[in-house]
Scaffold this motif. Structure first.
Motif, PDB file in Angstrom:
ATOM      1  N   LEU A 223      -9.385  -4.827   3.587  1.00 36.19           N
ATOM      2  CA  LEU A 223      -8.902  -4.059   4.552  1.00 36.19           C
ATOM      3  C   LEU A 223      -7.804  -3.193   3.705  1.00 36.19           C
ATOM      4  CD1 LEU A 223      -8.717  -3.127   7.380  1.00 36.19           C
ATOM      5  CD2 LEU A 223      -7.227  -4.947   8.042  1.00 36.19           C
ATOM      6  N   ASP A 224      -8.077  -1.825   3.853  1.00 39.17           N
ATOM      7  CA  ASP A 224      -7.112  -0.966   3.366  1.00 39.17           C
ATOM      8  C   ASP A 224      -6.574   0.008   4.213  1.00 39.17           C
ATOM      9  OD1 ASP A 224      -5.548   0.846   1.952  1.00 39.17           O
ATOM     10  OD2 ASP A 224      -7.440   1.913   0.876  1.00 39.17           O
ATOM     11  N   CYS A 225      -5.258  -0.094   4.944  1.00 41.39           N
ATOM     12  CA  CYS A 225      -4.552   0.327   5.982  1.00 41.39           C
ATOM     13  C   CYS A 225      -3.788   1.869   5.280  1.00 41.39           C
ATOM     14  CB  CYS A 225      -3.678  -0.461   6.881  1.00 41.39           C
ATOM     15  SG  CYS A 225      -4.908  -1.718   7.654  1.00 41.39           S
ATOM     16  N   ILE A 295      -5.610  -7.623   2.280  1.00 39.67           N
ATOM     17  CA  ILE A 295      -5.233  -6.518   3.122  1.00 39.67           C
ATOM     18  C   ILE A 295      -4.165  -5.674   2.500  1.00 39.67           C
ATOM     19  CG2 ILE A 295      -4.086  -5.989   5.363  1.00 39.67           C
ATOM     20  CD1 ILE A 295      -5.493  -8.398   6.636  1.00 39.67           C
ATOM     21  N   ILE A 296      -4.345  -4.598   2.462  1.00 42.03           N
ATOM     22  CA  ILE A 296      -3.344  -3.447   1.795  1.00 42.03           C
ATOM     23  C   ILE A 296      -2.785  -2.707   3.168  1.00 42.03           C
ATOM     24  CG2 ILE A 296      -3.219  -1.616   0.300  1.00 42.03           C
ATOM     25  CD1 ILE A 296      -6.140  -3.154  -0.627  1.00 42.03           C
ATOM     26  N   LEU A 297      -1.432  -2.872   2.898  1.00 34.81           N
ATOM     27  CA  LEU A 297      -0.524  -2.046   3.899  1.00 34.81           C
ATOM     28  C   LEU A 297       0.316  -1.193   3.077  1.00 34.81           C
ATOM     29  CD1 LEU A 297       0.486  -4.931   6.339  1.00 34.81           C
ATOM     30  CD2 LEU A 297      -1.484  -3.256   6.686  1.00 34.81           C
ATOM     31  N   ASP A 298       0.122   0.150   3.237  1.00 35.05           N
ATOM     32  CA  ASP A 298       0.994   1.252   2.475  1.00 35.05           C
ATOM     33  C   ASP A 298       1.226   2.245   3.345  1.00 35.05           C
ATOM     34  OD1 ASP A 298       2.137   2.749   0.532  1.00 35.05           O
ATOM     35  OD2 ASP A 298       0.113   3.675  -0.069  1.00 35.05           O
ATOM     36  N   PRO A 299       2.325   1.910   4.295  1.00 39.41           N
ATOM     37  CA  PRO A 299       2.503   2.887   5.382  1.00 39.41           C
ATOM     38  C   PRO A 299       3.566   3.999   4.783  1.00 39.41           C
ATOM     39  CG  PRO A 299       4.088   0.868   5.453  1.00 39.41           C
ATOM     40  CD  PRO A 299       2.760   0.956   4.564  1.00 39.41           C
ATOM     41  N   LEU A 319       4.263  -4.550  11.807  1.00 39.10           N
ATOM     42  CA  LEU A 319       3.121  -4.334  11.020  1.00 39.10           C
ATOM     43  C   LEU A 319       2.512  -5.361  10.215  1.00 39.10           C
ATOM     44  CD1 LEU A 319       1.079  -1.955   9.955  1.00 39.10           C
ATOM     45  CD2 LEU A 319       2.778  -1.476   8.150  1.00 39.10           C
ATOM     46  N   ASN A 320       3.462  -6.003   9.613  1.00 35.82           N
ATOM     47  CA  ASN A 320       3.035  -6.844   8.522  1.00 35.82           C
ATOM     48  C   ASN A 320       2.746  -8.270   9.232  1.00 35.82           C
ATOM     49  OD1 ASN A 320       3.478  -6.215   5.375  1.00 35.82           O
ATOM     50  ND2 ASN A 320       5.088  -5.192   6.376  1.00 35.82           N
ATOM     51  N   ARG A 321       3.277  -8.600  10.403  1.00 34.33           N
ATOM     52  CA  ARG A 321       2.895  -9.807  11.281  1.00 34.33           C
ATOM     53  C   ARG A 321       1.455  -9.448  11.528  1.00 34.33           C
ATOM     54  NH1 ARG A 321       2.241 -10.387  16.457  1.00 34.33           N
ATOM     55  NH2 ARG A 321       2.928  -8.636  17.075  1.00 34.33           N
ATOM     56  N   ARG A 322       1.127  -8.303  11.845  1.00 33.13           N
ATOM     57  CA  ARG A 322      -0.197  -8.048  12.518  1.00 33.13           C
ATOM     58  C   ARG A 322      -1.098  -8.172  11.331  1.00 33.13           C
ATOM     59  NH1 ARG A 322      -0.089  -6.274  17.446  1.00 33.13           N
ATOM     60  NH2 ARG A 322       1.986  -5.240  18.257  1.00 33.13           N
ATOM     61  N   GLY A 323      -0.694  -7.863  10.190  1.00 34.32           N
ATOM     62  CA  GLY A 323      -1.750  -7.929   8.958  1.00 34.32           C
ATOM     63  C   GLY A 323      -1.970  -9.465   8.529  1.00 34.32           C
ATOM     64  N   ALA A 334      -1.142  -7.017   0.024  1.00 37.36           N
ATOM     65  CA  ALA A 334      -0.515  -6.274  -0.750  1.00 37.36           C
ATOM     66  C   ALA A 334       0.195  -5.237   0.100  1.00 37.36           C
ATOM     67  CB  ALA A 334      -1.263  -5.615  -1.682  1.00 37.36           C
ATOM     68  N   THR A 335       1.537  -5.504   0.407  1.00 41.70           N
ATOM     69  CA  THR A 335       2.348  -4.489   1.232  1.00 41.70           C
ATOM     70  C   THR A 335       3.412  -3.835   0.594  1.00 41.70           C
ATOM     71  OG1 THR A 335       3.527  -4.832   3.202  1.00 41.70           O
ATOM     72  CG2 THR A 335       3.945  -6.630   1.843  1.00 41.70           C
ATOM     73  N   PHE A 336       3.662  -2.723   0.968  1.00 39.03           N
ATOM     74  CA  PHE A 336       4.651  -1.620   0.311  1.00 39.03           C
ATOM     75  C   PHE A 336       5.414  -1.023   1.278  1.00 39.03           C
ATOM     76  CE2 PHE A 336       0.429  -2.047  -1.842  1.00 39.03           C
ATOM     77  CZ  PHE A 336       0.853  -1.858  -3.435  1.00 39.03           C
ATOM     78  N   SER A 337       6.680  -0.563   0.639  1.00 40.42           N
ATOM     79  CA  SER A 337       7.534   0.386   1.488  1.00 40.42           C
ATOM     80  C   SER A 337       8.145   1.328   0.454  1.00 40.42           C
ATOM     81  CB  SER A 337       8.649  -0.615   1.828  1.00 40.42           C
ATOM     82  OG  SER A 337       9.807   0.210   2.327  1.00 40.42           O
ATOM     83  N   CYS A 338       7.995   2.688   0.949  1.00 39.50           N
ATOM     84  CA  CYS A 338       8.582   3.757   0.200  1.00 39.50           C
ATOM     85  C   CYS A 338       9.804   4.255   0.795  1.00 39.50           C
ATOM     86  CB  CYS A 338       7.614   4.947   0.314  1.00 39.50           C
ATOM     87  SG  CYS A 338       6.936   5.759   1.694  1.00 39.50           S
TER      88      CYS A 338
END
Length: 394
Positions: A223-225, A295-299, A319-323, A334-338
């Protein structure tokens, strides 16, 4: 040249090569400096510290450039800095990678200037009055060094507003980029839009992280978000993911992604592209009892400043809780913050809170960061903005 005298004790950061002088550090202005012009920065004893760009409209009143008094900041100085930056990145360009950041603002001693190379075109962002004043010289040097087909400016209006500058978008050299420019990254082809959309919709700062994350997806359901134009999705397909669901709120991003999947010859029957708010879609998946392997989270940036960090932390946690709720034991996030305001230790704590709320036990198995064409200058740690974690549910 006008002189700026700093308060005693307020000159420490400048001596330590930090490029920003805030307005509160200024004791006295000798002369009438013009916004965007070069000034000398001195101690209360009139000892030379550095040359910098002055701007009375900005909270960062002076952006320091040069700490050697005998190196005058003239056109030749600017050209030399552009040349150094481009030269240091030439080895990153190849048949498999023709997109790279050529200039990264303060990290390259060119505060307020971003230059990205997308195949045969350059995209520039000008966010400081000093760069705006010298922009034609910089563009001329870029043309000599890179010989692009065209240079298109996409400057952020908010950043320019803080500098007292008007909006600036449009062609600055050569020919207008086509609606879609074809680029290659990690051997994968992309059609990206330089002149419209969310900047380009394609961020070369995730080049290495896209490849690294894809090493874990073979035979997995992904899942790529916040998929944008499909960087993580296409790398996952290249590494033989069994299926990919890609989610983004932008219709242009989803359309571009679908075209990119077809252009690379990947199997569209195992790909689902969804235009939706990501948080809303994650809730829906949870209600439907869906599960994924990776799951990828790249907001986008949640914390534009330190003042927004508490609110952003809550948004990252939710967001990460839902993932995490969509992962079983052995699943990977795989979770990110910019957000530059959020450091890696704070980000880890936020993810730990998210896991606790989700009722998941987790391990951090890899840290991600920005690639070498987005370097972090030792005297400017604020340039380290991209961080990520590979999280395993145990």
């Amino acid at each position: 040249m006008n002189d700026i005298i700093l308060h005693k004790g307020k000159d420490k950061a400048a001596w330590q090569l930090h490029p920003w002088v805030f307005s509160g550090a200024i004791k006295k202005i000798i002369g009438t400096p013009i916004n965007g012009h070069i000034v000398r920065v001195l101690t209360v004893d009139h000892e030379f510290i550095a040359y910098g760009i002055f701007n009375a409209n900005s909270r960062v009143a002076i952006r320091l450039l040069e700490w050697h008094q005998d190196r005058i900041v003239d056109d030749a100085w600017w050209r030399d800095r552009v040349r150094r930056s481009v030269t240091l990145r030439k080895h990153l360009l190849s048949a498999d990678n023709n997109t790279v950041r050529l200039i990264f603002a303060e990290a390259d001693f060119l505060p307020g200037l971003i230059v990205d190379k997308y195949a045969e075109y350059l995209s520039i962002q000008v966010h400081s009055s000093g760069i705006e004043r010298i922009k034609d010289v910089i563009i001329d040097e870029l043309v000599k060094l890179v010989t692009p087909k065209g240079i298109y400016e996409r400057s952020d209006p908010k950043s320019r507003e803080h500098e007292g500058l008007l909006d600036a978008n449009g062609l600055r050299y050569g020919e207008l980029p086509p609606e879609f420019v074809e680029v290659v990254e990690n051997g994968i082809r992309y059609h990206i839009n330089i002149a419209e959309g969310q900047k380009s919709g394609f961020y070369c700062d995730q080049r290495e992280n896209r490849w690294l994350t894809a090493q874990y997806v073979k035979g997995k359901r992904v899942l790529d978000c916040f998929c944008y134009s499909g960087g993580f999705t296409l790398n996952a397909f290249r590494q033989q993911a069994s299926s990919v669901v890609s989610v983004d709120s932008s219709a242009l991003a989803i359309e571009t992604l679908r075209n990119n999947v077809v252009m690379n010859g990947y199997d569209v029957s195992i790909h689902t592209a969804v235009q939706s708010d990501v948080n809303k879609y994650l809730r829906q998946l949870s209600e439907e009892n869906e599960r994924f392997d990776v799951i990828i989270l790249d907001p986008p940036k949640y914390a534009p400043s330190r003042a927004a960090l508490d609110k952003a932390s809550r948004a990252y946690k939710d967001l990460n809780r839902r993932g995490l709720l969509l992962l079983e034991s052995g699943g990977l996030l795989a979770t990110f913050s910019c957000s530059g305001a959020m450091d890696i230790e704070t980000f880890k704590q936020v993810i730990a809170w998210a896991a606790l709320d989700a009722g998941k036990e987790i391990q951090f198995i890899r840290q991600f960061t920005q690639p070498e064409d987005h370097p972090v200058r030792a005297s400017f740690p604020e340039g380290e903005y991209l961080k990520g974690l590979l999280v395993r549910v145990v």
